[in-house]
Design a protein around this motif. Structure first.
Motif, PDB file in Angstrom:
ATOM      1  N   LEU A  52       0.842  -1.187   0.000  1.00 12.48           N
ATOM      2  CA  LEU A  52       0.000   0.000   0.000  1.00 12.48           C
ATOM      3  C   LEU A  52       0.875   1.232   0.000  1.00 12.48           C
ATOM      4  N   ALA A  53       0.443   2.255  -0.725  1.00 14.08           N
ATOM      5  CA  ALA A  53       1.221   3.497  -0.797  1.00 14.08           C
ATOM      6  C   ALA A  53       0.314   4.690  -0.573  1.00 14.08           C
ATOM      7  N   LEU A  54       0.850   5.685   0.122  1.00 18.41           N
ATOM      8  CA  LEU A  54       0.154   6.949   0.301  1.00 18.41           C
ATOM      9  C   LEU A  54       0.515   7.856  -0.873  1.00 18.41           C
ATOM     10  N   VAL A  55      -0.496   8.270  -1.643  1.00 20.17           N
ATOM     11  CA  VAL A  55      -0.273   9.165  -2.783  1.00 20.17           C
ATOM     12  C   VAL A  55      -1.207  10.361  -2.635  1.00 20.17           C
ATOM     13  N   TYR A  56      -0.952  11.372  -3.439  1.00 13.61           N
ATOM     14  CA  TYR A  56      -1.806  12.562  -3.426  1.00 13.61           C
ATOM     15  C   TYR A  56      -2.411  12.748  -4.807  1.00 13.61           C
ATOM     16  N   ILE A  57      -3.725  12.836  -4.864  1.00  8.19           N
ATOM     17  CA  ILE A  57      -4.454  13.022  -6.106  1.00  8.19           C
ATOM     18  C   ILE A  57      -5.289  14.287  -5.961  1.00  8.19           C
TER      19      ILE A  57
END
Length: 338
Positions: free
Chosen positions: A77-82
């Motif tokens: 799992l990865a924390l990304v910004y959209i």
């Protein structure tokens, strides 16, 4: 009057702001996380969020994997910004985050559950809420083979009544639930005792071979259809869609104090909008104190003391698992939106 209107407006604004509060990331949240066996969705949510029930608002479905809604041991799992907003997504690599389509893959495993299933093991099979008419009209145990009054797995027993199915569950009448505020009948718990196969039917006399048992089967226990159901693991932590207030009305095991991973019954169900996965805050009732000036007895404000998640909802009541408890809880403590 004007002051009252200002106060009401301020209260409405506060409630509205609270209801639509954005999910907050923990200050020590990871940028990457690899799911391990034994994880639950609640555990993972709590790693990233201060309030884990906001998980649906930050989970981003990645089309590069099959069943993107499910999370398996080994998934990264990865924390990304959209669009400037934080999102958690499954990724194919711990180093590169790609949200474009690619060859679909799926781990050979079972998805992680929302909550620890071993804590609700007795509710995973047949234990259910029924009406008195349903259990009173079910076939009942006459005796075991050779006149035994107690039987168990591997034994044969005889029952009387209309055969419900080839495979049956043996149940015992348990708790009767009533709303502590209104007295309304909410349901009757039929506790699963054993399972068996109907080997012979002679009119209304049934011969049953017991295949498994968790308790000794006794004369008078009831036979009903064995649902052979398993609790879904696909629900996710979430706040109820509407305001719900109720009480904890019972705890499994008959203990006097309630703590983490205890199963409780609450007097609210699907008719109030509850569903599996809903998280509720538990409020500990305030103490009664005597006002030293007026002599009045005053109840102090309730304080938040825990969280529970509904894992099984019926029309008028639900079962929930206590996930957090900062102090000992008791039957009668209030539950409300988190």
């Amino acid at each position: 009057m004007r002051k009252l209107l200002y106060a009401l407006a301020a209260t409405t604004l506060l409630i509205t702001s609270w209801a639509h509060a954005a999910p907050e990331l923990r200050s020590d949240h990871p940028e990457r996380y690899t799911v391990v066996k034994g994880d639950t969705l609640w555990d993972i949510s709590a790693r990233f969020l201060n309030n884990p029930w906001y998980w649906p608002e930050i989970w981003h479905v990645n089309p590069q994997v099959a069943n993107p809604h499910l999370i398996y041991p080994g998934d990264r799992l990865a924390l990304v910004y959209i669009d400037g907003k934080p999102r958690i997504t499954k990724v194919a690599s711990s180093d590169v985050v790609k949200l474009s389509p690619k060859v679909r893959s799926e781990p050979i495993d079972t998805p992680i559950p929302a909550i620890p299933l071993d804590a609700i093991g007795s509710f995973l099979t047949d234990t259910r809420i029924v009406s008195p008419e349903e259990i009173n009209g079910a076939p009942y145990v006459l005796e075991g083979e050779d006149g035994r009054i107690i039987t168990g797995a591997g034994d044969k027993l005889y029952a009387r009544g209309e055969k419900p199915a080839d495979k049956v569950g043996i149940f015992r009448r348990s708790k009767e639930f009533r709303d502590p505020e209104t007295g309304e009948f909410l349901g009757l718990e039929a506790r699963s005792i054993a399972r068996g196969d109907v080997a012979r039917e002679n009119g209304d006399l049934l011969t049953v071979n017991l295949t498994s048992s968790s308790e000794e089967v006794r004369i008078g226990d009831r036979l009903m259809v064995s649902e052979d159901r398993r609790l879904t693991t696909s629900f996710v932590p979430s706040a109820p869609d509407q305001d719900v207030e109720g009480q904890m009305i019972s705890v499994d095991g008959g203990v006097s104090q309630i703590g983490q991973f205890d199963v409780v019954a609450i007097n609210r169900g699907t008719r109030e909008g509850l569903e599996a996965g809903n998280v509720m805050a538990v409020l500990k009732s305030g103490n009664l104190v005597r006002d030293p000036v007026t002599g009045e007895t005053i109840e102090l404000p309730s304080e938040r003391a825990g969280l529970l998640m509904v894992f099984q909802a019926y029309e008028k009541m639900s079962y929930g698992l206590v996930l957090q408890a900062t102090r000992a809880l008791t039957v009668g403590d209030k539950v409300t939106n988190p």
